[in-house]
Design an enzyme around this catalytic site. Structure first.
Site, PDB file in Angstrom:
ATOM      1  N   ASP A 130      -4.100   2.054   7.143  1.00 49.79           N
ATOM      2  CA  ASP A 130      -4.458   1.246   8.315  1.00 49.79           C
ATOM      3  C   ASP A 130      -3.520   0.043   8.400  1.00 49.79           C
ATOM      4  O   ASP A 130      -3.934  -1.103   8.207  1.00 49.79           O
ATOM      5  CB  ASP A 130      -5.925   0.805   8.178  1.00 49.79           C
ATOM      6  CG  ASP A 130      -6.378  -0.072   9.334  1.00 49.79           C
ATOM      7  OD1 ASP A 130      -5.747  -0.026  10.399  1.00 49.79           O
ATOM      8  OD2 ASP A 130      -7.365  -0.812   9.138  1.00 49.79           O
ATOM      9  N   GLY A 136       0.793  -1.219   0.000  1.00 48.27           N
ATOM     10  CA  GLY A 136       0.000   0.000   0.000  1.00 48.27           C
ATOM     11  C   GLY A 136       0.824   1.267   0.000  1.00 48.27           C
ATOM     12  O   GLY A 136       0.434   2.273  -0.605  1.00 48.27           O
TER      13      GLY A 136
END
Length: 286
Positions: free
Chosen positions: A168, A143
């Site tokens: 997250d 990510g």
């Protein structure tokens, strides 16, 4: 990376994170222009709270289970509980929506969502969840690297001036994760300064986060807001006593919304005396 969110889905940290995410999405959709969302650590998108993983920890009972029973009166909490009910109507009474599902639920036909998941099994399940949703792209990749590749967001001739990046991570590297996340945020803000960014983080001992707060305040964002919830005193480094969201360039009045939510969550989800929450500006908007 060994982390599996299925063990923790629906816990108190998810409750705080997902209420915040929906409030951010609603602010985005309040204006007609198309928006873009990137979920950097997306997981599988949908969880079964009656699975062996969820039952083994029982964390959802102290999170979404308790919140449904208490149902504190606040529009942002009602919005979240309505989304959970919609998920369960579609996928079964034991289902719980991950952040990608909530993004897809809250955003519109003209909006676009990119989700990233590094673990092949989780990424495959995520693809299954969104196989019929053309708005959602699933990337089996890191990510943080995707933030470099996908920001600033564009699709063909469309450039997105508004949007949200949700980070997250699993914090398997513990405090070292903050180094990676803050560096990624600094680079992303240089690439896409008008975007809103939300970084989730665990709270064990709050005093260990002081350096993170100081460094976060130096990021080149127009404003920076902390939203935190502790369900027990932060007196043990061996357990997650709470969690927080660092919001960069948050939308107008999100501080007021969350200031109304957090005390209600602290009361409803408290596991010990000393549960509390806070909503504080690191950098106030000009």
């Amino acid at each position: 990376m060994n982390y599996r969110h299925a063990f923790h889905a629906g816990n108190h940290a998810d409750v705080l994170k997902h209420i915040t995410v929906l409030a951010l999405c609603d602010a985005l959709t309040a204006k007609p222009a198309a928006a873009f969302a990137l979920d950097t650590h997306a997981g599988r998108g949908l969880y079964a709270l009656d699975s062996n993983s969820a039952q083994r920890t029982g964390e959802a009972e102290g999170g979404i289970g308790r919140l449904i029973a208490e149902a504190p009166k606040h529009p942002a909490i009602a919005r979240y509980l309505s989304a959970v009910r919609a998920c369960r109507q579609e996928h079964g009474s034991a289902s719980y929506p991950g952040s990608p599902w909530l993004l897809a639920h809250a955003l519109r036909e003209q909006d676009r969502i990119a989700t990233c998941e590094l673990q092949p099994e989780e990424a495959n399940q995520l693809s299954t969840v969104f196989v019929r949703d053309p708005r959602v792209a699933v990337h089996e990749r890191d990510g943080y690297a995707a933030m470099k590749a996908l920001l600033p967001p564009r699709l063909g001739e469309t450039r997105y001036n508004r949007g949200l990046v949700l980070i997250d991570p699993p914090y398997e590297a513990q405090l070292e994760e903050f180094d990676t996340a803050l560096a990624a945020l600094r680079d992303a803000l240089a690439r896409w300064p008008q975007g809103s960014y939300a970084l989730w983080y665990p709270i064990k001992l709050r005093r260990s986060l002081q350096q993170f707060y100081r460094r976060a305040a130096t990021l080149p964002a127009k404003s920076s807001l902390l939203v935190e919830l502790q369900v027990r005193p932060d007196d043990s480094p061996l357990r997650m006593n709470g969690s927080g969201m660092l919001l960069l360039n948050p939308p107008w009045q999100i501080d007021q919304t969350m200031a109304g939510v957090v005390p209600l969550l602290a009361k409803a989800l408290a596991e010990e005396a000393g549960a509390e929450g806070r909503v504080d500006w690191l950098v106030r908007p000009a």
